[in-house]
Scaffold this motif. Sequence first.
Motif, PDB file in Angstrom:
ATOM      1  N   ASP A   1     -23.393  -0.830  -0.414  1.00  0.00           N
ATOM      2  CA  ASP A   1     -23.790   0.341   0.355  1.00  0.00           C
ATOM      3  C   ASP A   1     -25.308   0.492   0.420  1.00  0.00           C
ATOM      4  O   ASP A   1     -25.825   1.567   0.687  1.00  0.00           O
TER       5      ASP A   1
ATOM      6  N   ASP B   1     -22.297  -9.765   8.844  1.00  0.00           N
ATOM      7  CA  ASP B   1     -21.103 -10.348   8.208  1.00  0.00           C
ATOM      8  C   ASP B   1     -21.057 -10.077   6.704  1.00  0.00           C
ATOM      9  O   ASP B   1     -20.518 -10.891   5.942  1.00  0.00           O
ATOM     10  N   ASN B   2     -21.651  -8.966   6.248  1.00  0.00           N
ATOM     11  CA  ASN B   2     -21.669  -8.629   4.822  1.00  0.00           C
ATOM     12  C   ASN B   2     -22.363  -9.686   3.977  1.00  0.00           C
ATOM     13  O   ASN B   2     -21.992  -9.922   2.816  1.00  0.00           O
TER      14      ASN B   2
ATOM     15  N   ARG C   1     -22.316 -13.192  -0.017  1.00  0.00           N
ATOM     16  CA  ARG C   1     -21.368 -12.388   0.763  1.00  0.00           C
ATOM     17  C   ARG C   1     -20.740 -11.343  -0.164  1.00  0.00           C
ATOM     18  O   ARG C   1     -20.107 -11.686  -1.168  1.00  0.00           O
ATOM     19  N   MET C   2     -20.936 -10.071   0.181  1.00  0.00           N
ATOM     20  CA  MET C   2     -20.407  -8.993  -0.653  1.00  0.00           C
ATOM     21  C   MET C   2     -20.405  -7.702   0.160  1.00  0.00           C
ATOM     22  O   MET C   2     -21.046  -7.610   1.208  1.00  0.00           O
ATOM     23  N   LYS C   3     -19.709  -6.716  -0.318  1.00  0.00           N
ATOM     24  CA  LYS C   3     -19.753  -5.387   0.267  1.00  0.00           C
ATOM     25  C   LYS C   3     -20.649  -4.520  -0.599  1.00  0.00           C
ATOM     26  O   LYS C   3     -20.446  -4.413  -1.812  1.00  0.00           O
TER      27      LYS C   3
ATOM     28  N   TRP D   1     -25.971 -10.969   2.283  1.00  0.00           N
ATOM     29  CA  TRP D   1     -27.262 -10.462   1.809  1.00  0.00           C
ATOM     30  C   TRP D   1     -28.136 -11.635   1.385  1.00  0.00           C
ATOM     31  O   TRP D   1     -27.677 -12.535   0.665  1.00  0.00           O
TER      32      TRP D   1
END
Length: 570
Positions: free
Chosen positions: A217, A243-244, A213-215, A246
Motif C-alpha cells: 500500500d 503489475d504490482n 512482485r508483491m502487493k 516494485w
Amino acid sequence: MADADFRTLRLAYVRSADQSAATPARHPVVIVGAGPVGLALAIDLAQRGVRALVLDDDDKLSAGSRAICFAKRTLEICDRLGVGDRLVAKGVSWKVGKVYFQDELVYAFDLLPDGGHRRPAFINLQQYYFEGYLYERAAALPGLELRWKNRVVAVEPHEDGVALTVETPDGPYPIEADYVVACDGSKSSVRAALGREIRGQVFRDRFLIADVRMKADFPAERWFWFDPPFHRNQSVLLHMQPDNVWRIDFQLGWDADPDEEKKPERVVPRVKALLGEDAQFEFEWISVYTFACQRMDRFLHDRVIFAGDSAHGVSPFGARGANSGIQDADNLGWKLALVIEGKAPATLLASYAAEREAAADENIVHSTRSTDFITPKSEMSRSFRDAVLKLAKEHPFARRLVNSGRLSVPAMLVASPLNTPDRDSFAGPMIPGAPIADAPVRVGRREDWFLGYTVDRFTTVHFSAGGVPAPEVVAGLSSLAGAAIPVAAVVVVQQGADRRVEWPGAPSADAGTGAGVTVLEDAEGLLADRFDAHDGTTYLIRPDQHVCARWRSFDPASIRAAVARATCNA
C-alpha cells in the motif's frame, strides 16, 4: 489494444529480398538497433514519409525492466509518435519524491507543482512495455521495415553513402544507405566497426536491482534512503511499477561479487530487511550493475550518426539515459528528413551533433555530481554529505545541496545556431531553444491540449487578445503554408474571446478560419502566461517543439528568415 507478453515475445527472422539481390540494395536511412531510440527515430521518419530500415541483432525486446522512469518531455514526444496514451495508461504516474536519512524523513519534493499539463512529471513503466508499444506502432507503419537477427558486422563510409555488411542466420549480405544511424547501445557494433571510442569515468561501485512482485500500500512516489537502518552505510531506492512490481536498488559497494549478489539467498534478506520478515514477494528480475558517465567526442561522422547509448551514457540516478536518447531521436528525425528530401543542406545535421553533444555534457555533469553525493569515496565527502542531509530537514537552503539524482529535464538549446535571437523584450522561460509548454485549449466546443497542434513541422503561433485577428494577418499566416518548407499556423485567442471569422466571404467555423489557420482558445489563460504573450505576440516553433524565434508583432518576412536560419538555408 491488449498488451502482448513482451518479455517472451520472439520476433521472427525473415529472409529479405536484399539478400538475393544481384547488387547491394540502397536505402535512404538504415537504423542499427531496435531499442527505444532506434524505434522512436524510425517511427518519426516513417511519419514524415521517409523510408527507414531497422536492423537488430536480436529476436526479442528488452530483458528485464531496465529503464523504468520516463519523463514528461519523453511522453510528449511519444504523443507525436502515436504511443503516448498507451504509455500513460499502463504506467504508474508520479511526481513526488521523498528523501530519507537513516530512519528519518528529511524532506519531500514535487516535480510538477503547477497544473495545466496533459502529461505527468514521470511515469514508471518497464522498458519491455515501452519498447513493445513502439515496436507495435513501428510494425503498423508503411515505409518502415524491421529485420531481426540482422547483425551489422562491417561499416564502410563513402562520400555519397555508407556500405554495410549484415550477418544473418542465412549468411552475410551487403546493403548501402544514404545515412546510417547507430542506436545499438553502449557496446555499439557500428562504433567498433568505425574504430571510434567512447570515453569517460567508470564509477567504482555496484548496485543491485531487485524487481519484486508483491502487493503493497505504498504510494506512487520515489523514495530514496541514505544510510537507512535496514542497509547501513549504503543507499536504497524504491519505485512502484505496473503489475504490482516494485523496483528496489541496493548499493553494494565496489568489492561486492556480482554473481554472488544476484543469488536469491543473498537478495531475500536485503528485501526482508526493508519490507519486514513477514513480507510475501517473488522476484521478477535481478541484476547487478556498474555504471559510467561517458560520451563519444563527436556524434556525427559524415553519413554515420550516433544516438542514444551508442553516443553517450550516464549513471541511472536521475533517469537521464533513455529520456536523453528519446530526445536525440526527436532532435534528429526532422533534420534528417529535410536533408533526405533535399529541402535542407547536409550541414543541418551538424546542429544535431552540436545540440545533443551539449545536452550529453549537461547530463554527465548532473549524473557525476549525483553519483559522487550518493556514493562518497572518502570520509571527508561522507561527512559533508551527512551534514547536508541533517541540515536539510530544517533548512531549505541545504535541500538544494542534496543530490539523490537530479531528475531528467528537457534540453535547453539556448546556444543553438538555429535560433533567431530576440529583438524584442520578453519575460519567462519560453526563450529561443526552450521546449514549449503545454496548456489546455478549446477547439470549438471541444477540450484539448496545445502541444497537439505543434507537431511534425514548423508552426507559427500567433496570440490575439480580441478574437480572430485581422484578415491581412490571417492571409499572411496562410501564405506560410505554401512555402518550400511549410509552416503551419495557429492563432491563440484569449479565454472567452469572440472566435468568429468576420471578413467578407469567410466561412463560419468554430475551430478554424477556413484559410488553413487553426484557432485555439486559451482555455485557462495559461498559454498567455507561460509564453508571456500580449496581443500580436508571435512564436515560431521547430518541428521538435522547441522555440525557434519570437516577436511582439506578426511579420511574415521575419518568419521566413527564421525558418531559413533554422534549416541552414539562410
